[in-house]
Design a protein around this motif. Structure first.
Motif, short mmCIF file in Angstrom:
data_model
loop_
_atom_site.label_atom_id
_atom_site.label_comp_id
_atom_site.label_asym_id
_atom_site.label_seq_id
_atom_site.Cartn_x
_atom_site.Cartn_y
_atom_site.Cartn_z
N HIS A 77 0.85 -1.19 0.00
CA HIS A 77 0.00 0.00 0.00
C HIS A 77 0.89 1.24 0.00
CE1 HIS A 77 -3.20 -2.80 1.19
NE2 HIS A 77 -2.30 -3.29 2.02
N ILE A 127 -4.45 4.03 7.73
CA ILE A 127 -3.24 3.20 7.65
C ILE A 127 -3.11 2.28 8.87
CG2 ILE A 127 -2.01 4.77 6.10
CD1 ILE A 127 -0.53 5.93 8.41
N LEU A 158 -5.23 -0.70 8.04
CA LEU A 158 -4.52 -1.58 7.10
C LEU A 158 -3.47 -2.43 7.83
CD1 LEU A 158 -3.84 0.66 3.96
CD2 LEU A 158 -5.07 -1.52 3.99
N ARG A 192 2.65 -7.34 5.48
CA ARG A 192 1.95 -6.28 4.78
C ARG A 192 2.89 -5.07 4.82
NH1 ARG A 192 -3.00 -5.69 3.02
NH2 ARG A 192 -3.65 -7.62 4.04
N ILE A 240 3.55 -1.05 4.13
CA ILE A 240 2.86 0.23 3.95
C ILE A 240 3.90 1.33 3.77
CG2 ILE A 240 1.26 1.90 4.96
CD1 ILE A 240 0.05 -0.41 6.58
N CYS A 268 3.35 -6.58 9.91
CA CYS A 268 3.30 -5.34 9.12
C CYS A 268 4.62 -4.57 9.23
CB CYS A 268 2.15 -4.45 9.60
SG CYS A 268 2.00 -2.90 8.68
N PHE A 325 6.07 -0.67 8.25
CA PHE A 325 5.86 0.68 7.77
C PHE A 325 7.19 1.24 7.25
CE2 PHE A 325 2.05 0.79 10.49
CZ PHE A 325 1.18 1.56 9.73
#
Length: 328
Positions: free
Chosen positions: A48, A60, A63, A74, A76, A102, A104
């Motif tokens: 994303h 966010i 997500l 995932r 981001i 996740c 970032f």
């Protein structure tokens, strides 16, 4: 930077990364390396991307809380959000709660290291400042690129190349690509190749303009000024760079007179050490008083333009004419 490289090698990632600083080339390079290491290039389900101000922290976070789809992570990516300039309290609190599934990555131009969000990333993630690289780091990097392409260059021509490109890695990479293509059938890159192919950055043209002014070559000085205008450089920017150049020359001249060595002059002025000799040679054409007066005249010209007393293009042109006159 080494931490990111190690994380990619071991495939063990921090929950949040922050890339910031002046060097856009390195930010883009590490951004792509992280992305390619964390998600597949064709994985649109787990990647994303958000850019610019107005990004919703809640969106966010939602997500991040969603499990990845047939993937370990995932990913981001958030660029130029401004969250680190005006600290985002919601994300600052969330940093320590980011799930292990996740990652970032924030890529920002400016950050406030005093802000809660930055401090949270420093505590629970990995912030990296990517600044302009020194000559010592740039030269081995350039040599490594040329070696991969089977090219050779002398130390003298390496310095000539850097005077053309400056220290911006994006400019260097672009000019190297042009040089490599231009010399595809030859191993050694020559002075002639560099002069024929490499675009001179505006700071280089300003240096050449000051040289023409100092040597009273008025025709050449005006030609260089008109060239800059044809390149769509605003007269006020040219004036600012002229003033900056006069100020650097004054600094170099005074530091040299105080018996500072090249390394110390480089540290005090921010100039690359390979440029100090060129600046000293140029400074010899001016007395300290003349350089001080030139800086004042640049300031007065700026004031006249801003107050509408003279048009910007003409104001800078008259300043150049005044200082490049044979009897000036």
């Amino acid at each position: 930077m080494q931490t990111i490289i190690n994380d990619i090698k071991t495939h063990t990632f921090h929950r949040i990364y922050l890339l910031y600083g002046e060097e856009a080339y390195l930010k883009r390079s590490y951004k792509m390396q992280l992305k390619n290491a964390i998600v597949r290039p064709d994985d649109t389900m787990n990647f994303h991307c958000f850019e610019g101000k107005g990004i919703s922290p809640k969106e966010i976070i939602d997500l991040a809380e969603t499990m990845p789809f047939f993937s370990d992570y995932r990913f981001i990516l958030i660029e130029n959000s401004g969250f680190f300039k005006n600290s985002c309290e919601e994300l600052a609190v969330y940093v320590k709660e980011i799930p292990e599934t996740c990652v970032f990555l924030f890529v920002e131009k400016e950050v406030d290291r005093r802000g809660k969000f930055f401090k949270a990333v420093k505590q629970f993630g990995h912030p990296v400042e990517l600044t302009k690289q020194s000559e010592k780091k740039l030269i081995p990097w350039i040599f490594s690129i040329l070696k991969k392409e089977g090219k050779k260059i002398t130390e003298a021509n390496m310095q000539l190349f850097l005077t053309k490109t400056g220290t911006d890695m994006e400019s260097i990479a672009n000019e190297l690509e042009k040089l490599i293509c231009y010399t595809y059938s030859r191993e050694v890159i020559t002075t002639e190749d560099i002069e024929a192919v490499c675009c001179e950055q505006i700071t280089g043209k300003i240096f050449e303009l000051i040289s023409a002014i100092s040597e009273k070559r008025q025709k050449k000085a005006l030609e260089l000024y008109y060239d800059l205008l044809l390149l769509k450089e605003p007269p006020m920017k040219i004036l600012f760079l002229l003033a900056r150049q006069f100020h650097l020359l004054m600094q170099v001249k005074e530091l040299s007179a105080a018996h500072y060595d090249f390394a110390s002059i480089s540290k005090h002025t921010g100039l690359q050490s390979f440029l100090i000799g060129k600046y000293l040679n140029q400074a010899k054409h001016f007395s300290s008083a003349a350089l001080f007066q030139a800086i004042q005249d640049c300031t007065e010209t700026e004031e006249s333009i801003k107050t509408g007393q003279i048009e910007d293009r003409l104001g800078v042109e008259l300043l150049i004419i005044s200082y490049s006159q044979a009897n000036g």
